[in-house]
Design an enzyme around this catalytic site. Sequence first.
Site, short mmCIF file in Angstrom:
data_model
loop_
_atom_site.label_atom_id
_atom_site.label_comp_id
_atom_site.label_asym_id
_atom_site.label_seq_id
_atom_site.Cartn_x
_atom_site.Cartn_y
_atom_site.Cartn_z
N ASP A 85 0.85 -1.20 0.00
CA ASP A 85 0.00 0.00 0.00
C ASP A 85 0.89 1.26 0.00
O ASP A 85 1.92 1.29 0.67
CB ASP A 85 -0.86 -0.06 1.28
CG ASP A 85 -1.99 0.95 1.28
OD1 ASP A 85 -2.44 1.34 0.20
OD2 ASP A 85 -2.44 1.31 2.39
N HIS A 86 0.48 2.29 -0.74
CA HIS A 86 1.14 3.60 -0.70
C HIS A 86 2.66 3.55 -0.71
O HIS A 86 3.30 3.96 0.28
CB HIS A 86 0.72 4.39 0.55
CG HIS A 86 -0.66 4.93 0.48
ND1 HIS A 86 -1.02 5.97 -0.35
CD2 HIS A 86 -1.80 4.58 1.13
CE1 HIS A 86 -2.31 6.24 -0.18
NE2 HIS A 86 -2.82 5.39 0.70
N HIS A 184 -8.14 9.88 4.88
CA HIS A 184 -7.52 8.81 5.68
C HIS A 184 -7.86 9.01 7.15
O HIS A 184 -7.63 10.10 7.69
CB HIS A 184 -5.99 8.84 5.53
CG HIS A 184 -5.48 8.18 4.29
ND1 HIS A 184 -4.56 8.77 3.47
CD2 HIS A 184 -5.75 6.96 3.73
CE1 HIS A 184 -4.27 7.95 2.46
NE2 HIS A 184 -4.99 6.85 2.59
N SER A 215 -12.99 4.06 6.46
CA SER A 215 -13.39 3.86 7.86
C SER A 215 -14.41 4.91 8.28
O SER A 215 -14.19 6.10 8.09
CB SER A 215 -12.16 3.95 8.78
OG SER A 215 -11.27 2.91 8.51
N ASN A 234 -10.12 0.44 0.80
CA ASN A 234 -9.09 0.29 1.83
C ASN A 234 -9.65 0.63 3.20
O ASN A 234 -10.29 1.67 3.37
CB ASN A 234 -7.93 1.25 1.55
CG ASN A 234 -6.97 0.69 0.53
OD1 ASN A 234 -7.32 -0.16 -0.27
ND2 ASN A 234 -5.75 1.18 0.56
#
Length: 286
Positions: A85-86, A184, A215, A234
Amino acid sequence: MLLTGTEGLKALTTAYENGHALPGFVAYNLETVQAIVAAAEATPGSAVLLQAGSSPFKHAGREPLMRLALDAAAHSSAPLGVHLDHSRDLEEITACLKAGYTSVMVDGSHLPFAENIALTREAVRRARDHGAWVEAELGALAGDEDISTNANASTTAMTDPSQAAEFVAETNVDALAVAVGNVHGFTTTPVHLDLARLASIYSAVPIPLVLHGASGLPEQQLLGALSRGVAKVNVNAELRRAYLQAVNTQLPTALPGSDAVSIWSAGRDAVTEAATRIITQLTPRS
Ligand SMILES: [Zn+2]
């Protein structure tokens, strides 16, 4: 089982075509790796992406976390991809590809457009040599990957649909992470996705889209994203919160006897439960 790049891309494409999404869960350590694998096993038929690195490498070390994730996936009965990821670092990307990662995300979103294209192209070239698929990002996402900062999406650049089309054509990337109001981590003010912008990107771009920072997103917004080309979601902060809340609950009982094992187990069980719920949410209901 550890998915090959081809199998992982097939799972992503199938999700895209059916209006559902693969979960990309971030793992930091042994317990979170085990929890994500357990959740995948509890939901047969759903492919799950175990995101081991790049930010969690700062905590666990690259080699140990990489080996742990690949080994856990290989020994599981569930279909699991291991995903980087990233990553902004081609050396890191190559190391993960060599180790057997199913997919990598090259994040050039902080770079000027032409440089993002150049970095992404090179990552795609390297990934092809290993049969892996590649996610890239266009548009800047607010917030921090590892902690909730109450960032505000309106302060950052959203993904432009026509630029996204050009980016995908120039790079030949397999999936594109977008900035459409997503952030995020958790925020105190509710996140509101720009679904009209997402719809425009969906019509302009012929590949699956990726939503980071899911989230705490209201279910209606999540479903709105799934029906507009988002085929990978994600999730990180929600799992971290589940882990920490369980530790908080267990701590008074554990502390007198220095019972660390009960803390780690409680955290692991809570992450399994949260991840299982999210997988179910992202899979279509018949
Ligand atoms: Zn992200």
